[in-house]
Motif scaffolding. Structure first.
Motif, PDB file in Angstrom:
ATOM      1  N   ASP A 133      28.168  36.803  -9.056  1.00 39.93           N
ATOM      2  CA  ASP A 133      27.393  36.111 -10.091  1.00 39.93           C
ATOM      3  C   ASP A 133      27.508  34.595  -9.985  1.00 39.93           C
ATOM      4  O   ASP A 133      27.542  33.884 -10.988  1.00 39.93           O
ATOM      5  CB  ASP A 133      27.823  36.571 -11.476  1.00 39.93           C
ATOM      6  CG  ASP A 133      29.315  36.343 -11.744  1.00 39.93           C
ATOM      7  OD1 ASP A 133      30.037  35.998 -10.796  1.00 39.93           O
ATOM      8  OD2 ASP A 133      29.733  36.526 -12.904  1.00 39.93           O
ATOM      9  N   GLU A 141      26.432  30.663  -9.284  1.00 46.47           N
ATOM     10  CA  GLU A 141      25.284  29.915  -9.791  1.00 46.47           C
ATOM     11  C   GLU A 141      24.109  29.959  -8.815  1.00 46.47           C
ATOM     12  O   GLU A 141      22.942  29.982  -9.222  1.00 46.47           O
ATOM     13  CB  GLU A 141      25.685  28.463 -10.079  1.00 46.47           C
ATOM     14  CG  GLU A 141      26.652  28.306 -11.235  1.00 46.47           C
ATOM     15  CD  GLU A 141      26.063  28.816 -12.543  1.00 46.47           C
ATOM     16  OE1 GLU A 141      25.102  28.196 -13.031  1.00 46.47           O
ATOM     17  OE2 GLU A 141      26.577  29.826 -13.085  1.00 46.47           O
ATOM     18  N   ASP A 142      24.403  29.982  -7.518  1.00 40.18           N
ATOM     19  CA  ASP A 142      23.316  30.047  -6.539  1.00 40.18           C
ATOM     20  C   ASP A 142      22.606  31.406  -6.587  1.00 40.18           C
ATOM     21  O   ASP A 142      21.391  31.493  -6.372  1.00 40.18           O
ATOM     22  CB  ASP A 142      23.825  29.747  -5.126  1.00 40.18           C
ATOM     23  CG  ASP A 142      24.948  30.676  -4.672  1.00 40.18           C
ATOM     24  OD1 ASP A 142      25.577  31.332  -5.519  1.00 40.18           O
ATOM     25  OD2 ASP A 142      25.205  30.733  -3.448  1.00 40.18           O
ATOM     26  N   LYS A 197      22.281  33.292  -9.351  1.00 42.20           N
ATOM     27  CA  LYS A 197      21.463  33.255 -10.563  1.00 42.20           C
ATOM     28  C   LYS A 197      20.197  32.417 -10.348  1.00 42.20           C
ATOM     29  O   LYS A 197      19.097  32.818 -10.736  1.00 42.20           O
ATOM     30  CB  LYS A 197      22.270  32.693 -11.733  1.00 42.20           C
ATOM     31  CG  LYS A 197      23.452  33.542 -12.145  1.00 42.20           C
ATOM     32  CD  LYS A 197      24.314  32.810 -13.168  1.00 42.20           C
ATOM     33  CE  LYS A 197      25.579  33.572 -13.494  1.00 42.20           C
ATOM     34  NZ  LYS A 197      26.493  32.793 -14.382  1.00 42.20           N
ATOM     35  N   ALA A 198      20.367  31.257  -9.724  1.00 47.08           N
ATOM     36  CA  ALA A 198      19.226  30.360  -9.504  1.00 47.08           C
ATOM     37  C   ALA A 198      18.173  31.014  -8.616  1.00 47.08           C
ATOM     38  O   ALA A 198      16.968  30.927  -8.887  1.00 47.08           O
ATOM     39  CB  ALA A 198      19.704  29.045  -8.888  1.00 47.08           C
ATOM     40  N   THR A 216      17.901  31.900 -21.839  1.00 48.94           N
ATOM     41  CA  THR A 216      19.330  31.905 -21.534  1.00 48.94           C
ATOM     42  C   THR A 216      19.927  33.307 -21.620  1.00 48.94           C
ATOM     43  O   THR A 216      21.125  33.479 -21.380  1.00 48.94           O
ATOM     44  CB  THR A 216      20.098  30.984 -22.499  1.00 48.94           C
ATOM     45  OG1 THR A 216      19.861  31.408 -23.849  1.00 48.94           O
ATOM     46  CG2 THR A 216      19.648  29.531 -22.335  1.00 48.94           C
TER      47      THR A 216
END
Length: 212
Positions: A21, A23-24, A26-27, A46
């Protein structure tokens, strides 16, 4: 639900860390899925979580498998949990063609049917039925609010379609076409409204989405 498309480039954190999970991740999923839950197609804002198509509980080796990771809203992720591991993979199935998705206003329920009698199709149909209609005769509060939101959105879309059918002007067509863009919500349901009203030819360029 509709077919999804995923970037071929695997996010680096899946290759260099033990996390699924990052950040890359999710992005990239937000971009690939046009910021929508892959199950209900609602805009995420969100409220998004990494969802494992095949659950971590039963398929721990796929925890970091890029093809097994999707973004879902909190409602869908928690509802699905490890109960629906044998679903259709949205990366290689035209789900909108193979599962009929409708809001039955007269019976106040969502309807999901498929002519394909294998486990993945039947399991996906059962999952969608539970999400929208609940397991019991009466929906619990979250299920009712989830269904009511879908019903309201589809009612607004139907009004635009009916207006176009009565007055097929370019302006009215544009209103329907805008509702069918890949960024919009509820495309699986909208697809079957288009088909039920024999408008596939009229909107053939709008309803291709992620098909190859």
């Amino acid at each position: 639900m509709i077919r999804e498309r995923k970037s071929e480039k695997v996010p680096s954190s899946l290759l260099t860390t033990s996390q699924y999970d990052g950040e890359d991740v999710k992005a990239q999923l937000l971009e690939d899925q046009h910021e929508k839950c892959y199950i209900c197609e609602r805009k995420l804002g969100t409220d998004f979580e990494i969802e494992h198509l095949k659950s971590q509980e039963n398929y721990s080796k796929l925890q970091q498998d890029w093809s097994n990771l999707f973004l879902a809203c909190g409602y869908c992720n928690r509802k699905k949990s490890s109960s629906f591991d044998d679903n259709l993979c949205p990366l290689d199935t035209n789900i909108e063609d193979e599962i009929e998705q409708r809001i039955d206003f007269s019976r106040n329920k969502a309807s999901f049917t498929t002519a394909i009698n294998d486990a993945p199709h039947q399991n996906t149909v059962r999952m969608l039925h539970v999400f929208y209609n609940g397991k019991q005769k009466m929906r619990v509060i979250k299920e009712q609010r989830f269904f009511d939101e879908a019903k309201q959105k589809m009612n607004r879309f139907l009004e635009k379609v009916n207006t176009f059918l009565m007055e097929p002007t370019s302006a009215n067509r544009a209103l329907v076409a805008d509702e069918l863009s890949i960024e919009q919500e509820m495309l699986g349901f909208k697809y079957w409204v288009i088909r039920d009203n024999h408008l596939e030819t009229e909107f053939k360029d709008e309803i291709v989405w992620n098909k190859h």
